[in-house]
Design a protein around this motif. Sequence first.
Motif, short mmCIF file in Angstrom:
data_model
loop_
_atom_site.label_atom_id
_atom_site.label_comp_id
_atom_site.label_asym_id
_atom_site.label_seq_id
_atom_site.Cartn_x
_atom_site.Cartn_y
_atom_site.Cartn_z
N ASP A 1 26.57 26.57 32.69
CA ASP A 1 26.39 26.71 34.13
C ASP A 1 27.22 25.69 34.90
OD1 ASP A 1 24.67 28.78 33.72
OD2 ASP A 1 22.83 27.59 33.96
N LEU A 2 27.24 24.45 34.42
CA LEU A 2 28.03 23.41 35.10
C LEU A 2 29.52 23.73 35.04
CD1 LEU A 2 26.39 19.97 34.15
CD2 LEU A 2 26.46 21.08 36.37
N GLN A 3 30.00 24.17 33.89
CA GLN A 3 31.43 24.50 33.76
C GLN A 3 31.80 25.67 34.64
OE1 GLN A 3 32.78 24.82 29.68
NE2 GLN A 3 31.39 23.19 29.02
N TYR A 4 30.93 26.66 34.71
CA TYR A 4 31.20 27.82 35.57
C TYR A 4 31.25 27.40 37.03
CZ TYR A 4 30.55 32.21 38.04
OH TYR A 4 30.68 33.26 38.91
N GLU A 5 30.26 26.60 37.45
CA GLU A 5 30.23 26.14 38.84
C GLU A 5 31.46 25.29 39.16
OE1 GLU A 5 27.08 24.27 42.05
OE2 GLU A 5 26.66 24.11 39.90
#
Length: 466
Positions: free
Chosen positions: A56-60
């Motif tokens: 999720d952090l990488q996508y954001e």
Amino acid sequence: MKILKRMNKSNNRKNSGFTLVELVIVMAIMGILGLAVTGFIGTSTKQYKYATKDVDLQYEAQLTMNQIGNLIIDAQKGVKYEPATVAAPVEVASVNPESGYIATASAEEASSEEASSEQSSSDSKLIICNNDCTYNIIYRPSEHKIYLRKDTLDPATGAVKADGQGKESLMAENVIGFTPDLSEAESKNSVGLVVDFKAGDKKYTSKQNFTMRNKVPTGADVEYVAPAEPISVHIYYGGRDVSGQSISYVRRDNSNVLEFTSKILGGNNPSQEVIWSYTGRAADGNGTTFNSSGNTAKLSIAENETSKQFVVKVTSKEDTSKYTSVTINVVDTRNWLTTEGIYGLNGGNTEKTHINPYEVRNSGIAYDVNNFEWHIETYSLENGIESPSNDIEEFAGEQADYKGGKIFTYHIEDSWVFGHEHEATKELSMTSEVSIPGKHYRIYVWVTLKSDPSISSNVVTFKYDK
């Protein structure tokens, strides 16, 4: 009896249940296995949650960098960074790491946690200026979020319109650091950006450099003034920029006037005053003239002019070191096709024309028998008005074939000319059908160079009047 008693005792032992010790042992084993399974499931769930947070952090991060990068790349007038005027809040451990939020301390709380800052938070901004708007990328550390605001500019003043300030829209959450780098914006036209993200105990840092399409200034003053282009002088012929070029001009039977215009580009509204000159006239008094007025000039080539090349030059009057020129190669093609023996087609007669190698060379063009394209147009003539006609076709053999109902046929074949030497050429034969009373035709034939179709020969006219 003793034997019977022993058998009864043995049967009694077999029919008895588990002992208390056995039950305790079984329950202990099951408890150990249950704890192991529960621990395994708990560990797997925790690992899954951690992996999900990473994704999720990488996508954001990727989504945020793409959005900001697109704005930076298309910057039109400037880019600047306004850091926070006061220190950002100090981050402390979250009371609930699994919640995905980051707790921050106030000045008082930070001091109790050995915080280094005693000041409240403040926003920082990356501002991208375009011709009609500015994009404000706002990092608000108190909320751990990045916002985007678009402000509309007044084209007359360049300031934000009274009602032009837009609303903030959320770009990213879970942000704990936002650091633009403009150190290479001037030298490499590149803007660097580092954004730190954190959710729970998971952190992710995204770093990227963006190359701007336009050369824009950076820093506090983003007012963009385009660098002055160097002064350059240009000369135009027939609406085409021919500065520093060599062009061909085909002589005509009557007027041979070439018109040129000049224009000075670059700088800050440079003076358009120029000085015209030319070279190439074969001899004085032969009628060739050159006249100029302002930014226009005319070269008139006399009928008796023998020169095959002229150079027209234009120079800036304000800065004589700035000039340009064009070379004109005069090509006299008026005798490329022979006209001897062409008097008028009679019924069933054949007339011929061929390319003259000597005249081609004499015009300044290198002769190549395969460098010519033939052109034929046929018109019917009635009451002095010409109308396009298709009463003509090509035949491949030695004899014309009128079975198709066409009135004229033509044939192009290899031939030879005899002069100073035996030389190959191309010859066209035009043949008419038998006499058709009351019919009038004009057939126009010419050739152009395959290597330069703008250079064409004289036009040979075949006439049919019956």
